[in-house]
Each structure stands twice: as C-alpha cells, then as structure tokens.
Design a protein around this motif. Structure first.
Motif, PDB file in Angstrom:
ATOM      1  N   ALA A 123       0.838  -1.204   0.000  1.00  0.00           N
ATOM      2  CA  ALA A 123       0.000   0.000   0.000  1.00  0.00           C
ATOM      3  C   ALA A 123       0.872   1.253   0.000  1.00  0.00           C
ATOM      4  O   ALA A 123       0.554   2.241  -0.664  1.00  0.00           O
ATOM      5  CB  ALA A 123      -0.922   0.003   1.215  1.00  0.00           C
ATOM      6  N   TYR A 124       1.963   1.200   0.728  1.00  0.00           N
ATOM      7  CA  TYR A 124       2.897   2.331   0.756  1.00  0.00           C
ATOM      8  C   TYR A 124       3.430   2.621  -0.643  1.00  0.00           C
ATOM      9  O   TYR A 124       3.450   3.765  -1.094  1.00  0.00           O
ATOM     10  CB  TYR A 124       4.044   2.016   1.714  1.00  0.00           C
ATOM     11  CG  TYR A 124       5.220   2.954   1.625  1.00  0.00           C
ATOM     12  CD1 TYR A 124       5.143   4.253   2.109  1.00  0.00           C
ATOM     13  CD2 TYR A 124       6.414   2.533   1.057  1.00  0.00           C
ATOM     14  CE1 TYR A 124       6.228   5.112   2.026  1.00  0.00           C
ATOM     15  CE2 TYR A 124       7.506   3.385   0.972  1.00  0.00           C
ATOM     16  CZ  TYR A 124       7.401   4.675   1.460  1.00  0.00           C
ATOM     17  OH  TYR A 124       8.480   5.525   1.375  1.00  0.00           O
ATOM     18  N   ILE A 125       3.835   1.582  -1.353  1.00  0.00           N
ATOM     19  CA  ILE A 125       4.377   1.759  -2.705  1.00  0.00           C
ATOM     20  C   ILE A 125       3.278   2.249  -3.655  1.00  0.00           C
ATOM     21  O   ILE A 125       3.512   3.121  -4.490  1.00  0.00           O
ATOM     22  CB  ILE A 125       5.037   0.457  -3.206  1.00  0.00           C
ATOM     23  CG1 ILE A 125       6.317   0.213  -2.408  1.00  0.00           C
ATOM     24  CG2 ILE A 125       5.328   0.514  -4.696  1.00  0.00           C
ATOM     25  CD1 ILE A 125       6.963  -1.119  -2.635  1.00  0.00           C
ATOM     26  N   ARG A 126       2.070   1.723  -3.521  1.00  0.00           N
ATOM     27  CA  ARG A 126       0.956   2.181  -4.353  1.00  0.00           C
ATOM     28  C   ARG A 126       0.730   3.686  -4.162  1.00  0.00           C
ATOM     29  O   ARG A 126       0.613   4.435  -5.126  1.00  0.00           O
ATOM     30  CB  ARG A 126      -0.340   1.463  -3.958  1.00  0.00           C
ATOM     31  CG  ARG A 126      -0.491   0.079  -4.459  1.00  0.00           C
ATOM     32  CD  ARG A 126      -1.810  -0.468  -3.961  1.00  0.00           C
ATOM     33  NE  ARG A 126      -2.005  -1.838  -4.366  1.00  0.00           N
ATOM     34  CZ  ARG A 126      -2.971  -2.606  -3.913  1.00  0.00           C
ATOM     35  NH1 ARG A 126      -3.849  -2.146  -3.043  1.00  0.00           N
ATOM     36  NH2 ARG A 126      -3.086  -3.844  -4.325  1.00  0.00           N
ATOM     37  N   PHE A 127       0.639   4.095  -2.906  1.00  0.00           N
ATOM     38  CA  PHE A 127       0.375   5.501  -2.604  1.00  0.00           C
ATOM     39  C   PHE A 127       1.522   6.378  -3.085  1.00  0.00           C
ATOM     40  O   PHE A 127       1.307   7.406  -3.717  1.00  0.00           O
ATOM     41  CB  PHE A 127       0.154   5.693  -1.097  1.00  0.00           C
ATOM     42  CG  PHE A 127      -0.259   7.083  -0.717  1.00  0.00           C
ATOM     43  CD1 PHE A 127      -1.589   7.463  -0.764  1.00  0.00           C
ATOM     44  CD2 PHE A 127       0.680   8.013  -0.308  1.00  0.00           C
ATOM     45  CE1 PHE A 127      -1.979   8.753  -0.425  1.00  0.00           C
ATOM     46  CE2 PHE A 127       0.307   9.301   0.040  1.00  0.00           C
ATOM     47  CZ  PHE A 127      -1.023   9.666  -0.012  1.00  0.00           C
ATOM     48  N   SER A 129       3.694   5.837  -5.425  1.00  0.00           N
ATOM     49  CA  SER A 129       3.831   5.905  -6.880  1.00  0.00           C
ATOM     50  C   SER A 129       2.914   6.967  -7.477  1.00  0.00           C
ATOM     51  O   SER A 129       3.265   7.619  -8.456  1.00  0.00           O
ATOM     52  CB  SER A 129       3.559   4.541  -7.515  1.00  0.00           C
ATOM     53  OG  SER A 129       2.205   4.189  -7.367  1.00  0.00           O
ATOM     54  N   VAL A 130       1.759   7.171  -6.878  1.00  0.00           N
ATOM     55  CA  VAL A 130       0.843   8.209  -7.347  1.00  0.00           C
ATOM     56  C   VAL A 130       1.224   9.557  -6.743  1.00  0.00           C
ATOM     57  O   VAL A 130       1.307  10.566  -7.434  1.00  0.00           O
ATOM     58  CB  VAL A 130      -0.620   7.852  -6.978  1.00  0.00           C
ATOM     59  CG1 VAL A 130      -1.555   8.999  -7.310  1.00  0.00           C
ATOM     60  CG2 VAL A 130      -1.040   6.586  -7.686  1.00  0.00           C
ATOM     61  N   GLN A 135       8.801   9.976 -12.532  1.00  0.00           N
ATOM     62  CA  GLN A 135       9.005  10.293 -13.944  1.00  0.00           C
ATOM     63  C   GLN A 135       9.623   9.125 -14.712  1.00  0.00           C
ATOM     64  O   GLN A 135       9.478   9.028 -15.915  1.00  0.00           O
ATOM     65  CB  GLN A 135       9.897  11.528 -14.093  1.00  0.00           C
ATOM     66  CG  GLN A 135       9.302  12.769 -13.451  1.00  0.00           C
ATOM     67  CD  GLN A 135       7.938  13.124 -14.021  1.00  0.00           C
ATOM     68  OE1 GLN A 135       7.745  13.109 -15.228  1.00  0.00           O
ATOM     69  NE2 GLN A 135       6.981  13.426 -13.158  1.00  0.00           N
ATOM     70  N   ASP A 136      10.349   8.268 -14.009  1.00  0.00           N
ATOM     71  CA  ASP A 136      10.926   7.105 -14.691  1.00  0.00           C
ATOM     72  C   ASP A 136      10.989   5.920 -13.736  1.00  0.00           C
ATOM     73  O   ASP A 136      10.757   6.044 -12.539  1.00  0.00           O
ATOM     74  CB  ASP A 136      12.312   7.422 -15.275  1.00  0.00           C
ATOM     75  CG  ASP A 136      13.329   7.836 -14.222  1.00  0.00           C
ATOM     76  OD1 ASP A 136      13.298   7.298 -13.104  1.00  0.00           O
ATOM     77  OD2 ASP A 136      14.179   8.690 -14.546  1.00  0.00           O
ATOM     78  N   LEU A 143      12.486   3.467  -4.664  1.00  0.00           N
ATOM     79  CA  LEU A 143      11.473   3.352  -3.592  1.00  0.00           C
ATOM     80  C   LEU A 143      11.289   1.892  -3.162  1.00  0.00           C
ATOM     81  O   LEU A 143      11.262   1.584  -1.975  1.00  0.00           O
ATOM     82  CB  LEU A 143      10.145   3.943  -4.048  1.00  0.00           C
ATOM     83  CG  LEU A 143       9.018   3.863  -3.019  1.00  0.00           C
ATOM     84  CD1 LEU A 143       9.273   4.838  -1.876  1.00  0.00           C
ATOM     85  CD2 LEU A 143       7.693   4.145  -3.672  1.00  0.00           C
ATOM     86  N   VAL A 144      11.187   1.005  -4.121  1.00  0.00           N
ATOM     87  CA  VAL A 144      11.026  -0.411  -3.815  1.00  0.00           C
ATOM     88  C   VAL A 144      12.234  -0.954  -3.059  1.00  0.00           C
ATOM     89  O   VAL A 144      12.102  -1.673  -2.077  1.00  0.00           O
ATOM     90  CB  VAL A 144      10.754  -1.240  -5.091  1.00  0.00           C
ATOM     91  CG1 VAL A 144      10.765  -2.728  -4.801  1.00  0.00           C
ATOM     92  CG2 VAL A 144       9.435  -0.817  -5.727  1.00  0.00           C
ATOM     93  N   ASP A 145      13.427  -0.559  -3.492  1.00  0.00           N
ATOM     94  CA  ASP A 145      14.652  -0.984  -2.813  1.00  0.00           C
ATOM     95  C   ASP A 145      14.692  -0.466  -1.381  1.00  0.00           C
ATOM     96  O   ASP A 145      15.126  -1.168  -0.466  1.00  0.00           O
ATOM     97  CB  ASP A 145      15.904  -0.524  -3.580  1.00  0.00           C
ATOM     98  CG  ASP A 145      16.082  -1.250  -4.899  1.00  0.00           C
ATOM     99  OD1 ASP A 145      15.469  -2.335  -5.072  1.00  0.00           O
ATOM    100  OD2 ASP A 145      16.806  -0.727  -5.767  1.00  0.00           O
TER     101      ASP A 145
END
Length: 149
Positions: A123-127, A129-130, A135-136, A143-145
């Motif tokens: 959920a953290y990554i979903r939020f 990302s928006v 930009q790339d 972020l994932v790392d």
C-alpha cells in the motif's frame, strides 16, 4: 435538543455516562411530548488545520478524504479497519500537535506515507507511486529498494 421522533424543541436528559472509549459522553434523553427515548453522543470538537493545496487553494481538512486515500492504497490488502482508524487518529493527533492553522498538502501526504509504510509495504508503494509522480522507472525502483531494506 430537538426530539428526532416528534420534533418537540426540548428534551430531558435521563442518564449521562462516559462511553466505553472514554472519548465521548453518552446521554439517554426522553421527550416529554411523545415520551420516546433516544441516545446522543457528545465529543469535543477539535479545530484541525486547513490544508493548503499545491496551487495555493485552502480547503478544510476532511477525515473522509484521508480515509478514502487509505482505502484506495489498501484495496484488497489484509489490513483491518482498526489499523486504518488508528493510523488516521495518529495523523490527526500529529496535526493538532503542530498547533498551526494551516498545513501543506505535501506534509499531510508524507504523514500518510509514513503510516502506510508501518501498516503495509504494498500500500505504501501504491500511494507513493501516485503521490510522488515518478518520472521514470529508476525512481520507482529506488522506492522499492528502500522498502526491501
């Protein structure tokens, strides 16, 4: 208080006690006109700061919007309503402790991200990302790392 059944303008308090959560006062009321009983709950009204959007507009803080953001990020994730409520409560407490009349929407977004990171990494990554408008793919990978560590 007006009776919800017959609209009589005055009701009597029959019983008062603190609700189970300790945050509200529960009152049993009786209408002298129709003799029906009903329950009311009182809670303190706290002045949360206004939210200053990126374009400079100021809007009132709305817990429903915050809840909707959490719901969207946590869609189909194994997170309880109690966890969401607790996270929103922590954010609201932090806003009150700021003691400011206004808060930037970016700061509020960062608070949401911090809470989501504690609750659920997906959920953290979903939020994020928006919210962060990557930009790339390298920014997203960073972020994932970060979450993996």
């Amino acid at each position: 208080m007006k009776c919800p059944f017959c609209a009589h303008p005055d009701t009597q308090v029959a019983e008062t006690r603190v609700a189970e959560d300790g945050q509200h006062v529960r009152r049993r009321r009786r209408c002298p006109a129709c003799d029906k009983r009903f329950t009311t709950y009182e809670r303190p009204e706290l002045a949360l700061p206004q939210v200053v959007k990126k374009d400079g507009r100021r809007i009132d803080y709305e817990a429903a919007k915050l809840r909707a953001s959490f719901a969207l990020a946590l869609r189909k994730r194994p997170v309880s309503t109690q966890q969401i409520d607790a996270a929103i409560e922590r954010i609201e407490e932090a806003l009150l402790q700021l003691g400011q009349r206004e808060v930037a929407s970016q700061r509020l977004g960062e608070m949401v991200m911090r809470e989501l990171k504690k609750i659920d990494h997906v959920a953290y990554i979903r939020f994020a990302s928006v919210y962060r408008s990557f930009q790339d793919i390298d920014e997203f990978k960073t972020l994932v790392d970060e979450v993996r560590q």
